[in-house]
Enzyme design. Structure first.
Site, PDB file in Angstrom:
ATOM      1  N   LYS A   5       5.884  -4.620  -3.750  1.00  0.00           N
ATOM      2  CA  LYS A   5       7.330  -4.522  -3.592  1.00  0.00           C
ATOM      3  C   LYS A   5       7.766  -4.644  -2.137  1.00  0.00           C
ATOM      4  CE  LYS A   5      11.531  -3.638  -4.998  1.00  0.00           C
ATOM      5  NZ  LYS A   5      12.237  -4.787  -5.588  1.00  0.00           N
ATOM      6  N   LYS A  38      12.529 -15.914  -9.110  1.00  0.00           N
ATOM      7  CA  LYS A  38      12.296 -14.938 -10.187  1.00  0.00           C
ATOM      8  C   LYS A  38      11.301 -15.505 -11.181  1.00  0.00           C
ATOM      9  CE  LYS A  38      13.451 -12.154  -8.786  1.00  0.00           C
ATOM     10  NZ  LYS A  38      14.105 -12.024  -7.547  1.00  0.00           N
ATOM     11  N   GLU A  41       7.643 -15.841  -9.635  1.00  0.00           N
ATOM     12  CA  GLU A  41       6.908 -14.627  -9.234  1.00  0.00           C
ATOM     13  C   GLU A  41       6.504 -13.768 -10.416  1.00  0.00           C
ATOM     14  OE1 GLU A  41       8.805 -11.673  -6.711  1.00  0.00           O
ATOM     15  OE2 GLU A  41      10.745 -12.088  -7.602  1.00  0.00           O
ATOM     16  N   ASN A  64      -2.155   2.248   5.548  1.00  0.00           N
ATOM     17  CA  ASN A  64      -1.279   1.138   5.165  1.00  0.00           C
ATOM     18  C   ASN A  64      -1.019   0.351   6.444  1.00  0.00           C
ATOM     19  OD1 ASN A  64       0.795  -0.529   4.310  1.00  0.00           O
ATOM     20  ND2 ASN A  64       2.313   1.127   4.122  1.00  0.00           N
ATOM     21  N   GLY A  65      -1.268  -0.955   6.416  1.00  0.00           N
ATOM     22  CA  GLY A  65      -1.049  -1.768   7.617  1.00  0.00           C
ATOM     23  C   GLY A  65      -2.258  -2.644   7.879  1.00  0.00           C
ATOM     24  N   CYS A  97       0.843  -1.195   0.000  1.00  0.00           N
ATOM     25  CA  CYS A  97       0.000   0.000   0.000  1.00  0.00           C
ATOM     26  C   CYS A  97       0.880   1.247   0.000  1.00  0.00           C
ATOM     27  CB  CYS A  97      -0.945   0.089   1.187  1.00  0.00           C
ATOM     28  SG  CYS A  97      -2.123  -1.255   1.275  1.00  0.00           S
ATOM     29  N   HIS A 128      16.933 -37.541  -4.780  1.00  0.00           N
ATOM     30  CA  HIS A 128      16.190 -37.832  -3.543  1.00  0.00           C
ATOM     31  C   HIS A 128      14.703 -37.504  -3.674  1.00  0.00           C
ATOM     32  CE1 HIS A 128      19.881 -38.785  -1.477  1.00  0.00           C
ATOM     33  NE2 HIS A 128      20.407 -37.657  -1.941  1.00  0.00           N
ATOM     34  N   GLU A 167      17.183 -18.492  -6.027  1.00  0.00           N
ATOM     35  CA  GLU A 167      16.801 -17.153  -6.455  1.00  0.00           C
ATOM     36  C   GLU A 167      16.245 -17.180  -7.891  1.00  0.00           C
ATOM     37  OE1 GLU A 167      16.088 -14.493  -5.266  1.00  0.00           O
ATOM     38  OE2 GLU A 167      16.342 -12.959  -6.802  1.00  0.00           O
ATOM     39  N   TRP A 173      -2.749  -2.731  -1.677  1.00  0.00           N
ATOM     40  CA  TRP A 173      -2.482  -4.181  -1.755  1.00  0.00           C
ATOM     41  C   TRP A 173      -3.452  -4.794  -0.753  1.00  0.00           C
ATOM     42  CZ3 TRP A 173      -0.888  -8.205   1.468  1.00  0.00           C
ATOM     43  CH2 TRP A 173      -0.468  -9.373   0.814  1.00  0.00           C
ATOM     44  N   ARG A 182       4.011  -0.470  -4.738  1.00  0.00           N
ATOM     45  CA  ARG A 182       3.717  -0.928  -3.379  1.00  0.00           C
ATOM     46  C   ARG A 182       2.400  -1.699  -3.294  1.00  0.00           C
ATOM     47  NH1 ARG A 182       6.904   1.901   0.484  1.00  0.00           N
ATOM     48  NH2 ARG A 182       5.552   0.986   2.036  1.00  0.00           N
TER      49      ARG A 182
HETATM   50  O1  M6R Z   1      12.755  -5.271   0.779  1.00  0.00           O
HETATM   51  P1  M6R Z   1      13.206  -6.628   1.187  1.00  0.00           P
HETATM   52  O2  M6R Z   1      14.546  -6.993   0.619  1.00  0.00           O
HETATM   53  O3  M6R Z   1      13.158  -6.848   2.649  1.00  0.00           O
HETATM   54  O4  M6R Z   1      12.160  -7.620   0.525  1.00  0.00           O
HETATM   55  C1  M6R Z   1      12.189  -8.982   0.792  1.00  0.00           C
HETATM   56  C2  M6R Z   1      11.258  -9.734  -0.126  1.00  0.00           C
HETATM   57  O5  M6R Z   1       9.941  -9.325   0.061  1.00  0.00           O
HETATM   58  C3  M6R Z   1      11.623  -9.551  -1.598  1.00  0.00           C
HETATM   59  O6  M6R Z   1      12.942  -9.910  -1.852  1.00  0.00           O
HETATM   60  C4  M6R Z   1      10.693 -10.380  -2.496  1.00  0.00           C
HETATM   61  O7  M6R Z   1      10.912 -11.740  -2.281  1.00  0.00           O
HETATM   62  C5  M6R Z   1      10.905 -10.022  -3.958  1.00  0.00           C
HETATM   63  N1  M6R Z   1       9.633  -9.899  -4.623  1.00  0.00           N
HETATM   64  C6  M6R Z   1      11.680 -11.045  -4.712  1.00  0.00           C
HETATM   65  O8  M6R Z   1      11.860 -10.711  -6.038  1.00  0.00           O
END
Ligand code: M6R
Length: 618
Positions: free
Chosen positions: A613, A495, A498, A101-102, A2, A514, A491, A75, A27
């Site tokens: 984000k 990517k 998501e 926000n929250g 948000c 395994h 990682e 959000w 956000r």
């Molecule tokens: O701002 P931060 O690094 O604390 O965020 C952590 C995760 O929310 C962030 O890395 C999230 O997994 C991303 N969408 C990954 O691409």
């Protein structure tokens, strides 16, 4: 999670709010809305579910004008993404509007109490309950003749009844050109302008108007008019604050000629990696310097154990950090997912150093992990990108990544900078222990070559795009790597899933046999991250096992190692580099692969569904 922006000044608020929302849309993008007030007329609310463009169209059809307003990009937490649930929300009288926000955890109890008094609600949100609560307290406080004081006091009394987190902005028709803000757990800043002031979730919303910001602390209550602002504690006494200079320009937060922020940020990595190590390499000592840690050499020598906490991409960077620090400094290091750490009671001794890793510096779970570590008497250091963020301010020291704003929801340049930071940390701690001058010098040299090597990989973008298109119908993808590149595989999988919404998972290559190998089929490609390193031959065996079962294989390996062209279906080359730095290079083709794959599948890579984000709720 948000985004909020509020404005008081001499200009028309609506275009300023809409522009701020554009900058904050990363956000959250389930709905958006504005509430604008001109003089002491009624509050004009415009809100729409879906992307910001829907709100723009609505405002074009039904203009709202005024020199004071609040706005929000959502959000969704409580209630679906509908017009009714979009913010701003008003109180019973319609004279008060808030954005939030929250999460108000006790909203159900508060709502039932208000309903018993005759309040009717239009939405399923926790925010509308807070709007009614503030409005009710305001209406009941008729002894106070000054509407500004009355609004501040109503916000103060209402938030005292709230369990949960909030960053809010509120306005009332009785108090023209006056906004009240409050924060607990969700970020809020004041943008300090000339004849205008702003409230916002983060500085990116206001950076085109002012480069001066006040970062508010938890339990601060603030009010702004066009020419002044005041920050108070929750009990009404003046709070101390600092006006800080924003560390990036509006242009840096723009996409420029790139079609997406994600691609722009992938391409910024030569520079962002350089910014991370600039001024931190000490040739005379064959070591690194990280002044912000605020620790003496003796204190650093006493460290017996390191715990690294983060979420998502930051936790994968931390996994790479574990391998790097143990390799370079021989200090036992472990990674804790921040959301687990905060509720666990891990045995930590007094010589344990805790790091929290966060691009935004606002991730609620990471922030809570930091506070938990501090509560137990540990020094908690931050590895953070966002200057002035809550983790940056509340940690006991740490180092900034200096990557510049990362706006694409998929983290890219923050990962490579975080891993670079762990290389610096490992080098610093290693050189205080057993690491030789020769090895230190070699590593310094290798670190310096990283930006040019990343450039080289970026030049293969077209080829990587072709590979992505070749597998466009894949039902899913496996990512496999060992040792330093096991975290790279994790990682890479994150990517892919998501931004393209296909099933993807990352594994240590040897884990295939395994269980994971049961997934292998002609329609499920496996991506092996296998530079020519100490575990290369082991990775070759795993790749052969997949090929033997007709699984398509893409290999990422070291330039010059052409033998894989015989077995793998596709090969991507990365330049040779010290084994412990390989994740920094190997992840780049993985970022490009998932980017092109997602674009070709028509996905909105900068705003993937269901995500935001900065995750500022639990
Ligand atoms: O701002 P931060 O690094 O604390 O965020 C952590 C995760 O929310 C962030 O890395 C999230 O997994 C991303 N969408 C990954 O691409």
């Amino acid at each position: 999670m948000c985004g909020i922006i509020g404005y008081v000044g001499r200009n028309d608020a609506t275009p300023i709010l809409l522009e701020g929302l554009r900058r904050l849309e990363y956000r959250g993008y389930d709905s958006s809305g504005i509430a604008v007030m001109n003089g002491s007329q009624t509050i004009q609310v415009r809100k729409k579910s879906g992307r910001l463009q829907n709100l723009r169209d609505h405002v074009a059809d039904s203009p709202a004008e005024g020199d004071c307003g609040i706005s929000h990009t959502r959000w969704a937490t409580h209630g679906e993404a509908t017009d009714e649930n979009a913010h701003p929300h008003t109180d019973r009288s319609g004279n008060l509007a808030i954005v939030h926000n929250g999460v108000i955890e006790n909203y159900q109890t508060l709502r039932e109490g208000l309903e018993a008094e005759g309040h009717e609600f239009k939405s399923q949100t926790d925010t509308e309950v807070l709007a009614h609560l503030i409005g009710k307290i305001y209406d009941e406080n008729s002894d106070e003749s000054d509407p500004q004081k009355r609004l501040v006091s109503a916000v103060r009394e209402a938030v005292k009844q709230v369990a949960g987190t909030y960053g809010i902005a509120a306005m009332h028709t009785d108090a023209p050109k006056f906004l009240v803000g409050a924060r607990l757990g969700s970020p809020l800043i004041i943008g300090v302008g000339n004849d205008e002031n702003f409230l916002a979730s983060d500085v990116s919303a206001v950076v085109s108007h002012t480069s001066n910001a006040v970062y508010l602390n938890d339990r601060d209550i603030v009010y702004i008019t066009e020419d002044e602002f005041r920050v108070e504690t929750i009990d009404g006494t003046a709070s101390s604050y600092e006006v800080s200079e924003v560390d990036f320009t509006p242009e840096q937060a723009e996409m420029g000629d790139f079609p997406h922020y994600m691609l722009k940020e992938i391409y910024e990595q030569p520079e962002s990696i350089q910014n991370c190590f600039r001024g931190r390499l000490i040739d005379e000592e064959a070591s690194a310097i990280l002044g912000g840690l605020n620790m003496s050499p003796n204190e650093l020598r006493d460290v017996e154990r390191i715990v690294l906490c983060g979420c998502g991409t930051a936790s994968h960077a931390a996994m790479a950090g574990e391998y790097i620090i143990e390799h370079l400094a021989r200090i036992p290091t472990e990674v804790e997912i921040a959301s687990e750490f905060r509720y666990r009671n891990p045995p930590l001794n007094k010589n344990t150093l805790v790091f929290v890793i966060s691009q935004s510096g606002e991730t609620l779970d990471t922030l809570a992990a930091m506070r938990e570590g501090q509560r137990k008497g540990h020094k908690v250091l931050g590895i953070v990108n966002s200057v002035g963020s809550t983790i940056a301010r509340e940690s006991d020291g740490g180092s900034y990544l200096y990557s510049g704003p990362e706006i694409g929801v998929a983290a890219t340049k923050s990962f490579t900078s975080q891993v670079t930071m762990f290389a610096l940390l490992g080098l610093l701690l290693g050189r205080m222990r057993h690491l030789s001058v020769d090895y230190g010098n070699k590593l310094l040299e290798e670190i310096r070559t990283l930006p040019a090597k990343v450039e080289q990989i970026l030049q293969q973008d077209e080829k990587i795009k072709e590979i992505a298109l070749k597998y466009i119908d894949a039902e899913g993808m496996l990512f496999l790597g060992r040792q330093f590149n096991y975290p790279t595989a994790m990682e890479a999988a994150l990517k892919m899933k998501e931004i393209s919404y296909i099933f993807a998972s990352g594994h240590a290559s040897a884990e295939l046999k395994h269980g994971v190998i049961a997934l292998v089929s002609e329609t499920l490609p496996s991506v092996f991250i296998m530079p020519k390193d100490s575990v290369y031959d082991k990775n070759v065996s795993s790749l052969e096992e997949v090929k033997a079962r007709k699984g398509p294989c893409i290999a990422v390996t070291t330039e010059g190692n052409t033998e894989l062209e015989k077995t793998a279906d596709d090969v991507i080359y990365i330049p040779e580099v010290a084994e412990c730095l390989a994740p920094i290079l190997a992840v780049i083709p993985m970022q490009l692969l998932s980017y092109h794959f997602a674009v070709a599948r028509g996905c909105d890579v900068d705003k993937p569904r269901n995500l935001a984000k900065s995750v500022t709720v639990e």
